[in-house]
Design a protein around this motif. Structure first.
Motif, PDB file in Angstrom:
ATOM      1  N   PHE A  75      24.660  39.623  46.692  1.00  0.00           N
ATOM      2  CA  PHE A  75      25.053  38.249  46.380  1.00  0.00           C
ATOM      3  C   PHE A  75      24.623  37.880  44.970  1.00  0.00           C
ATOM      4  O   PHE A  75      25.375  37.266  44.211  1.00  0.00           O
ATOM      5  CB  PHE A  75      24.458  37.268  47.396  1.00  0.00           C
ATOM      6  N   CYS A  76      23.406  38.255  44.593  1.00  0.00           N
ATOM      7  CA  CYS A  76      22.922  37.958  43.239  1.00  0.00           C
ATOM      8  C   CYS A  76      23.736  38.705  42.181  1.00  0.00           C
ATOM      9  O   CYS A  76      23.947  38.185  41.080  1.00  0.00           O
ATOM     10  CB  CYS A  76      21.449  38.317  43.111  1.00  0.00           C
ATOM     11  N   LEU A 111      29.140  30.402  50.372  1.00  0.00           N
ATOM     12  CA  LEU A 111      28.329  30.459  49.154  1.00  0.00           C
ATOM     13  C   LEU A 111      29.136  30.988  47.970  1.00  0.00           C
ATOM     14  O   LEU A 111      28.992  30.506  46.840  1.00  0.00           O
ATOM     15  CB  LEU A 111      27.091  31.330  49.377  1.00  0.00           C
ATOM     16  N   MET A 112      30.003  31.960  48.218  1.00  0.00           N
ATOM     17  CA  MET A 112      30.858  32.469  47.143  1.00  0.00           C
ATOM     18  C   MET A 112      31.876  31.423  46.697  1.00  0.00           C
ATOM     19  O   MET A 112      32.210  31.345  45.514  1.00  0.00           O
ATOM     20  CB  MET A 112      31.573  33.752  47.580  1.00  0.00           C
ATOM     21  N   ASP A 113      32.379  30.636  47.650  1.00  0.00           N
ATOM     22  CA  ASP A 113      33.304  29.554  47.282  1.00  0.00           C
ATOM     23  C   ASP A 113      32.613  28.545  46.376  1.00  0.00           C
ATOM     24  O   ASP A 113      33.191  28.088  45.388  1.00  0.00           O
ATOM     25  CB  ASP A 113      33.831  28.842  48.537  1.00  0.00           C
ATOM     26  N   VAL A 114      31.392  28.197  46.708  1.00  0.00           N
ATOM     27  CA  VAL A 114      30.636  27.242  45.889  1.00  0.00           C
ATOM     28  C   VAL A 114      30.340  27.856  44.526  1.00  0.00           C
ATOM     29  O   VAL A 114      30.491  27.201  43.491  1.00  0.00           O
ATOM     30  CB  VAL A 114      29.340  26.819  46.607  1.00  0.00           C
ATOM     31  N   GLN A 115      29.938  29.113  44.509  1.00  0.00           N
ATOM     32  CA  GLN A 115      29.598  29.774  43.259  1.00  0.00           C
ATOM     33  C   GLN A 115      30.819  29.891  42.352  1.00  0.00           C
ATOM     34  O   GLN A 115      30.727  29.694  41.145  1.00  0.00           O
ATOM     35  CB  GLN A 115      29.018  31.163  43.555  1.00  0.00           C
ATOM     36  N   ALA A 116      31.971  30.227  42.914  1.00  0.00           N
ATOM     37  CA  ALA A 116      33.175  30.431  42.107  1.00  0.00           C
ATOM     38  C   ALA A 116      33.935  29.138  41.856  1.00  0.00           C
ATOM     39  O   ALA A 116      34.945  29.161  41.159  1.00  0.00           O
ATOM     40  CB  ALA A 116      34.086  31.444  42.805  1.00  0.00           C
ATOM     41  N   TRP A 118      21.290  40.095  49.913  1.00  0.00           N
ATOM     42  CA  TRP A 118      20.954  39.108  48.883  1.00  0.00           C
ATOM     43  C   TRP A 118      21.068  39.709  47.487  1.00  0.00           C
ATOM     44  O   TRP A 118      21.461  39.019  46.542  1.00  0.00           O
ATOM     45  CB  TRP A 118      19.560  38.525  49.112  1.00  0.00           C
ATOM     46  N   GLU A 142      26.858  39.207  42.354  1.00  0.00           N
ATOM     47  CA  GLU A 142      28.095  38.428  42.206  1.00  0.00           C
ATOM     48  C   GLU A 142      27.870  37.185  41.353  1.00  0.00           C
ATOM     49  O   GLU A 142      28.829  36.634  40.814  1.00  0.00           O
ATOM     50  CB  GLU A 142      28.635  38.015  43.575  1.00  0.00           C
ATOM     51  N   LEU A 143      26.633  36.737  41.231  1.00  0.00           N
ATOM     52  CA  LEU A 143      26.321  35.555  40.426  1.00  0.00           C
ATOM     53  C   LEU A 143      26.215  35.861  38.941  1.00  0.00           C
ATOM     54  O   LEU A 143      26.241  34.944  38.122  1.00  0.00           O
ATOM     55  CB  LEU A 143      25.007  34.927  40.893  1.00  0.00           C
ATOM     56  N   HIS A 165      36.991  32.082  50.299  1.00  0.00           N
ATOM     57  CA  HIS A 165      36.238  33.321  50.484  1.00  0.00           C
ATOM     58  C   HIS A 165      35.707  33.433  51.917  1.00  0.00           C
ATOM     59  O   HIS A 165      35.635  34.526  52.467  1.00  0.00           O
ATOM     60  CB  HIS A 165      35.069  33.393  49.499  1.00  0.00           C
TER      61      HIS A 165
END
Length: 172
Positions: free
Chosen positions: A25-26, A68-73, A22, A28-29, A80
């Protein structure tokens, strides 16, 4: 059983494993401008735990964090997720070979083609969808990931290393 010069590892705690995932992941945000040059820390942490703890972190976790990376990017949904799942699958197939080498540098050399494959798997669907070629800085990412791997490996293994040698204390 450990050989002379090797350190015995304690079992990894689930809280530590998921906490590092996590945290990656954070990271990457975080808005660091155009992150085309930055190594994919989330994938690297997922691969590390997928190699060292395959029963806790596997294909499902890689696919889920990929979504989650697809949604974030705001990228093509599944781009992803596909790349992370394929890289996780190949890393777990080479798990025994990677763990045989105790050096993070040698492991990084073996993982370099996997990091190159990740960039290719991210490029092809993205290009087919947008017809936009990413900047040439993307070619540096696998090299940076290869250079960062030994440090990341050491940082994630450090909490598991035993503090003292119990064989010297134990009475026979």
């Amino acid at each position: 059983m450990t050989f002379r010069g090797e350190q015995e590892l304690q079992p990894a705690r689930s809280g530590f494993i998921w906490g590092t995932v996590w945290l990656a992941f954070c990271s990457e945000l975080m808005p660091l401008g155009l992150r085309t040059w930055a190594p994919d820390l989330l994938l690297m942490v997922l691969l590390f735990w997928g190699i060292h703890q395959p029963r806790r972190i596997g294909l499902a976790a890689a696919f889920g964090f990929g979504v989650l990376m697809d949604v974030q990017a705001a990228s093509l949904l599944g781009q992803h997720a596909l790349a992370y799942a394929v890289c996780m699958f190949l890393a777990q197939q080479a798990r025994n070979h990677l763990l045989w080498h105790n050096s993070g540098v040698i492991q990084a050399v073996y993982l370099w083609p996997l990091f190159m494959l990740l960039q290719l798997l991210l490029f092809i669907p993205g290009y087919l969808h947008t017809q936009v070629v990413p900047p040439m800085q993307v070619l540096w990412v696998p090299l940076l990931q290869t250079l960062v791997w030994p440090l990341l490996r050491l940082a994630l293994l450090l909490p598991q290393m035993q503090g003292r040698d119990y064989d010297q204390i134990r009475r026979l």
